[in-house]
Design an enzyme around this catalytic site. Structure first.
Site: not given
Ligand SMILES: CC(C)(C)OC(=O)NCc1c[nH]c2nc(N)[nH]c(=O)c12
Length: 370
Positions: A93-97, A147, A189, A216, A266, A304, A306, A309, A335
């Site tokens: 993931d890009s780190g944007g979030f 993003d 988004q 988002g 994920d 289960c 696993c 279990c 599990h």
């Molecule tokens: C609160 C949780 C993490 C459950 O969900 C979200 O925030 N969902 C959105 C999300 C998760 N990971 C992302 N990565 C990036 N670049 N952009 C995003 O919008 C998101």
């Protein structure tokens, strides 16, 4: 093409489909759930254990690995796969979030985001170009665009500004990204505003990414609202490319997401709740640390198969959790991940046999939880 996708089966009564996601580190059956390995490890699991429970592709985080141990160090180690001894596909993931979820610790501009490290308070700056540089150094199979994830709820103005910036940043990512053996996915988004989601999807599709994420969502909105946004957003994306619903999700959201044509998921849920002694079962969550399980000598979930279990009881795992014994968290993690991977396997079988709607009804009738 570093990353490509083939649809192998389409359900004619729902949006569900089966596919094969081809990456430089192997091919993955979709719909797929990616265990989260934020800091270059799926917490408490060895890579062999992740594979044993059915994990084939994992997620790691640019923001965290940039801060610690550093992307240059990982590049010197030969890349993230070699550094963490995982030879299957990795999506970063890009780190944007992440930088947006730091809240007051960050300042956004057109250029990028200035933020303070959550580790030592040091000052940093992430731009779309920086996010690409870090992911190219890590060498993941799929990199995500940088993003701006709007919070929920948020004003239409805020969502509009964040969505427009996300598109401008996506263009800059496209320009900056030049690692041939790494696919770059765009992230749609637009919050919960239909016209903004349509605009974001249209602008990103023009950039012709090999795959598209829907960001988002799962940010606190009611599940029904998330499903509604998916209902009108997924059809805007190219049918022949993979669709990745970020941060999702709980068992019920996985089933509902597959029905709407999502191919990749994920979520930290299975690994995170394991750490406070909560197990996933077909009836919903089981808080094994509760006193009621002190003398319960049955497995976390009776049918289960696993490793946890097959060999341990609720009473024993409760004891380990209460005693802060690391094995307790490892067993609940094994599990929970197995439960999710098994669910994805059953979902793929249900899609293949054209009985996904029945599967959804049967599963959700029993599964009382989130
Ligand atoms: C609160 C949780 C993490 C459950 O969900 C979200 O925030 N969902 C959105 C999300 C998760 N990971 C992302 N990565 C990036 N670049 N952009 C995003 O919008 C998101």
């Amino acid at each position: 093409m570093a990353v490509s996708f083939t649809i192998t089966y389409k359900d004619e009564s729902t949006g569900a489909r089966l596919g094969l996601l081809y990456t430089p580190h192997g091919t993955v059956e979709t719909p797929v759930f990616m265990p989260v390995g934020t800091q270059a490890t799926v917490k408490t699991m060895t890579p062999e254990e992740v594979r044993d429970i059915g994990g084939r592709m994992i997620l790691s985080n640019t923001y965290h690995l940039y801060l610690r141990p550093g992307h240059e160090l990982i590049r010197e180690a030969g890349g993230l796969h070699r550094f963490m001894h995982w030879d299957g596909p990795i999506l970063t993931d890009s780190g944007g979030f992440q930088v947006f979820s730091l809240g007051p610790l960050r300042k956004v501009s057109e250029e990028g985001v200035a933020f303070r490290s959550h580790i030592d308070g040091s000052e940093h700056f992430f731009s779309p170009e920086k996010a690409m540089e870090v992911q190219m150094a890590l060498g993941s199979d799929i990199a995500m665009a940088f993003d701006e994830c709007a919070p929920y709820p948020c004003s239409r103005e805020y969502a509009l500004a964040a969505t427009e910036r996300t598109t401008r940043w996506a263009r800059r990512c496209r320009t900056a990204h030049d690692r041939e053996d790494q696919g770059l996915f765009g992230i749609v988004q637009g919050g919960t505003f239909k016209d903004l989601r349509e605009r974001s999807a249209r602008e990103l599709v023009e950039l012709d990414f090999p795959g598209y994420a829907i960001g988002g969502l799962s940010v606190g909105e009611p599940k029904q609202l998330m499903y509604e946004v998916l209902d009108y957003t997924v059809p805007l994306l190219p049918e022949e490319k993979p669709r990745y619903l970020m941060g999702v999700g709980s068992p019920d959201c996985l089933v509902e997401g597959v029905l709407r044509g999502i191919d990749m998921f994920d979520c930290v849920l299975p690994t995170r709740i394991a750490r406070n002694g909560t197990a996933l079962t077909r009836q919903g969550r089981l808080v094994v640390r509760n006193a009621e399980y002190a003398r319960d000598f049955s497995p976390l979930e009776p049918d289960c198969d696993c490793y946890a279990c097959r060999n341990y009881t609720r009473a024993y795992i409760r004891h380990l959790i209460k005693a802060n014994e690391i094995l307790g968290i490892r067993l609940t993690t094994i599990h929970n991940l197995y439960f999710i991977m098994k669910l994805m396997e059953e979902i793929r079988a249900a899609v293949r046999q054209g009985r996904m709607l029945q599967f959804r009804d049967d599963f959700l009738r029993k599964y009382q939880g989130d």
